[in-house]
Design a protein around this motif. Structure first.
Motif, mmCIF file in Angstrom:
data_model
loop_
_atom_site.group_PDB
_atom_site.id
_atom_site.type_symbol
_atom_site.label_atom_id
_atom_site.label_comp_id
_atom_site.label_asym_id
_atom_site.label_seq_id
_atom_site.Cartn_x
_atom_site.Cartn_y
_atom_site.Cartn_z
ATOM 1 N N ASP A 71 0.818 -1.205 0.000
ATOM 2 C CA ASP A 71 0.000 0.000 0.000
ATOM 3 C C ASP A 71 0.853 1.258 0.000
ATOM 4 O OD1 ASP A 71 -2.691 0.108 -0.335
ATOM 5 O OD2 ASP A 71 -3.228 -0.260 1.749
ATOM 6 N N VAL A 72 1.852 1.286 0.876
ATOM 7 C CA VAL A 72 2.688 2.481 0.993
ATOM 8 C C VAL A 72 3.475 2.733 -0.293
ATOM 9 C CG1 VAL A 72 4.659 3.491 2.216
ATOM 10 C CG2 VAL A 72 2.835 2.351 3.503
ATOM 11 N N GLY A 75 1.611 4.673 -2.838
ATOM 12 C CA GLY A 75 1.181 6.032 -2.525
ATOM 13 C C GLY A 75 0.145 6.184 -1.449
ATOM 14 N N SER A 76 -0.192 5.131 -0.726
ATOM 15 C CA SER A 76 -1.221 5.246 0.304
ATOM 16 C C SER A 76 -0.632 5.807 1.598
ATOM 17 C CB SER A 76 -1.848 3.874 0.583
ATOM 18 O OG SER A 76 -2.525 3.400 -0.551
ATOM 19 N N ASN A 77 -1.523 6.361 2.426
ATOM 20 C CA ASN A 77 -1.137 6.880 3.722
ATOM 21 C C ASN A 77 -0.759 5.741 4.655
ATOM 22 O OD1 ASN A 77 -2.168 7.477 6.687
ATOM 23 N ND2 ASN A 77 -1.606 9.457 5.768
ATOM 24 N N LEU A 78 0.308 5.918 5.441
ATOM 25 C CA LEU A 78 0.806 4.847 6.295
ATOM 26 C C LEU A 78 -0.234 4.408 7.317
ATOM 27 C CD1 LEU A 78 3.031 2.996 7.385
ATOM 28 C CD2 LEU A 78 3.879 4.924 8.738
ATOM 29 N N TRP A 79 -0.905 5.374 7.946
ATOM 30 C CA TRP A 79 -1.857 5.004 8.989
ATOM 31 C C TRP A 79 -3.095 4.322 8.412
ATOM 32 C CZ3 TRP A 79 0.339 4.753 13.377
ATOM 33 C CH2 TRP A 79 1.375 5.636 13.709
ATOM 34 N N VAL A 80 -3.543 4.790 7.272
ATOM 35 C CA VAL A 80 -4.679 4.143 6.606
ATOM 36 C C VAL A 80 -4.287 2.733 6.173
ATOM 37 C CG1 VAL A 80 -6.193 4.185 4.582
ATOM 38 C CG2 VAL A 80 -5.751 6.284 5.871
ATOM 39 N N SER A 81 -3.090 2.591 5.625
ATOM 40 C CA SER A 81 -2.606 1.267 5.211
ATOM 41 C C SER A 81 -2.500 0.328 6.403
ATOM 42 C CB SER A 81 -1.242 1.393 4.536
ATOM 43 O OG SER A 81 -1.333 2.192 3.373
ATOM 44 N N THR A 82 -2.081 0.856 7.539
ATOM 45 C CA THR A 82 -1.993 0.033 8.748
ATOM 46 C C THR A 82 -3.373 -0.460 9.166
ATOM 47 O OG1 THR A 82 -0.028 1.229 9.512
ATOM 48 C CG2 THR A 82 -1.296 0.006 11.166
ATOM 49 N N TYR A 139 -13.337 6.774 6.906
ATOM 50 C CA TYR A 139 -12.461 7.911 7.179
ATOM 51 C C TYR A 139 -11.580 8.235 5.966
ATOM 52 C CZ TYR A 139 -8.216 10.221 8.830
ATOM 53 O OH TYR A 139 -7.134 11.067 8.960
ATOM 54 N N ALA A 140 -11.011 7.197 5.356
ATOM 55 C CA ALA A 140 -10.049 7.425 4.271
ATOM 56 C C ALA A 140 -10.699 8.032 3.040
ATOM 57 C CB ALA A 140 -9.364 6.113 3.908
#
Length: 461
Positions: A71-72, A75-82, A139-140
């Motif tokens: 995911d990262v 280009g995805s956000n780290l917290w969203v990917s987590t 949220y994302a």
């Protein structure tokens, strides 16, 4: 399993999950979840097959890194990917928890209720993962919580029903299977052709995404015609094509009700052909086992008298057409009644099994071996001279004489065998296995009269 082997297995599993995540990301509509996410189903199958490696702290951590990295890196956000990764892994572990105690046949889609097990297990996984992933996706992507959760739940369940049966049906190891009856070419080709034709017709005459159930009769035909793996492949391709085409038609929360209805429809429709395929596989396995048991001795596992006569008759027919040679051996364990009287019938049964195993290891692959009754066995040796037949019979005598047999209390037990041989240099259609067995039995009687533990060759023919 050794640590180096476990390490390689973990590395392969992480690479496979990472690649599956990248594939799902490629199929992700702009601004929302992927329409086809294979990583969770792949992880579930790996957990079912290699829990001793993956269901460990190191294994779970490595798999988690694979999810987040895919995911990262795109280009995805780290917290969203987590958050997404936690939801995906918790869902897969939940499905493992409800499925792993079932039989191997059920988990390879060969059980009568395998499809229902997949529906239940994937439903649990979808529900648990949606409880975590739904709020994260809401949220994302700035959508209402209900829509985000329902989109996750329906998508996860549909993806599992499409892909999981195929992954489960993949053979985990080379295994012996009972032979199945070969189908004629039309019966092999026509079901698949019917699926293609009905699917094409559905897109030609239906809505943009075609009628969901248009090809269902052909899929049921496939379920009754093909092995379970082939049926799962066809079903996966049909419904994966449907959802990929559907994704071109705004497969987003903007069309929440249509998307959710479509996904649940696909989920339930897949259950039909998979249930029929599983029930058909279970029925075929049962019939094959019954057929096997009807032709094999339940104690020793070699051919029964009926199975031996049928198999030998086929060999005789072929050799009679070729005017080939053949020998029939009658074998009788010497003083077998004494073994039963002295050591008990349990030891006698054990001796019969060990004797049969000894004979099987001594014979050639093309020879036919069966138990005629009691302590009497018979062998058919195709394409052999009288001298070579006598040599094989002597070798059998020696193997039994040198065998390390034991009683049930592990006491040493000696055994010998008497053998009568009937040989035909050139078979004719008039020869039958019954007559040859009778000739070999006469020679066996002569061997017993000479003191047993020997071979007697009957008159040349």
């Amino acid at each position: 399993m050794s640590k180096p082997h476990s390490g390689r297995l973990l590395a392969y599993a992480c690479a496979a999950v990472f690649a599956a995540c990248l594939l799902g990301i490629v199929l992700r509509p702009i601004g929302f979840l992927s329409v086809f996410w294979p990583a969770n189903q792949l992880l579930l199958v790996l957990l079912l097959r290699y829990p001793h490696v993956l269901l460990q702290p190191l294994g779970m951590a490595a798999i988690f890194v694979s999810y987040v990295a895919a995911d990262v890196l795109t280009g995805s956000n780290l917290w969203v990917s987590t958050g997404f990764s936690v939801a995906n892994m918790v869902g897969a572990v939940s499905a493992w928890w409800v499925m792993h105690k079932h039989s191997k046949r059920d988990l390879q889609m060969e059980g009568q209720f395998s499809a229902l097990l997949v529906l239940y297990g994937s439903g649990v996984a979808a529900t648990v993962s949606a409880a975590i992933g739904g709020p994260v996706s809401a949220y994302a992507f700035s959508v209402p919580l209900l829509k985000g959760t329902m989109m996750w739940w329906t998508g996860e369940w549909m993806n599992a029903m499409i892909l999981l049966p195929f992954l489960l049906a993949l053979p985990s190891a080379r295994k012996a299977t009972l032979p199945q009856e070969a189908l004629p070419l039309p019966a092999i080709v026509l079901p698949a052709v019917a699926v293609v034709a009905l699917e094409a017709a559905s897109y030609a005459v239906g809505a943009k995404i075609g009628s969901l159930a248009f090809s269902l009769p052909a899929l049921l035909w496939c379920a009754l015609s093909y092995r379970i793996l082939t049926t799962t492949i066809i079903t996966m391709l049909v419904f994966a094509t449907k959802i990929i085409i559907a994704s071109w038609i705004d497969f987003t929360p903007m069309h929440f009700v249509d998307v959710a209805t479509f996904r649940l429809g696909v989920t339930m429709l897949i259950l039909g052909p998979l249930s029929v395929a599983g029930a058909h596989a279970a029925r075929s396995e049962l019939l094959n086992r019954l057929r096997y048991q009807a032709h094999h001795d339940s104690l020793t596992g070699v051919l029964s008298r009926n199975g031996f006569v049928q198999a030998s008759s086929l060999v005789l027919q072929r050799l009679a057409h070729e005017r080939g040679s053949l020998a029939v051996l009658m074998l009788d364990l010497d003083h077998f009644k004494r073994v039963n009287d002295t050591h008990g019938h349990g030891t006698g049964d054990h001796l019969l099994c060990e004797f049969a195993r000894t004979v099987v290891h001594t014979l050639r692959p093309q020879d036919v071996f069966g138990r005629i009754g009691g302590e009497e066995f018979a062998v058919v040796l195709p394409h052999i001279s009288a001298q070579d037949a006598a040599t094989i019979a002597e070798r059998l005598c020696l193997a039994v004489r040198a065998g390390k047999f034991q009683t049930l209390s592990n006491e040493p037990l000696s055994a010998t065998v008497s053998i009568g041989v009937a040989h035909v240099a050139q078979l004719s259609p008039r020869d039958s296995i019954e007559n040859l067995l009778r000739d070999a039995d006469v020679a066996l009687y002569q061997a017993k009269s000479r003191g047993r533990n020997c071979v007697m060759l009957g008159p040349a023919r």
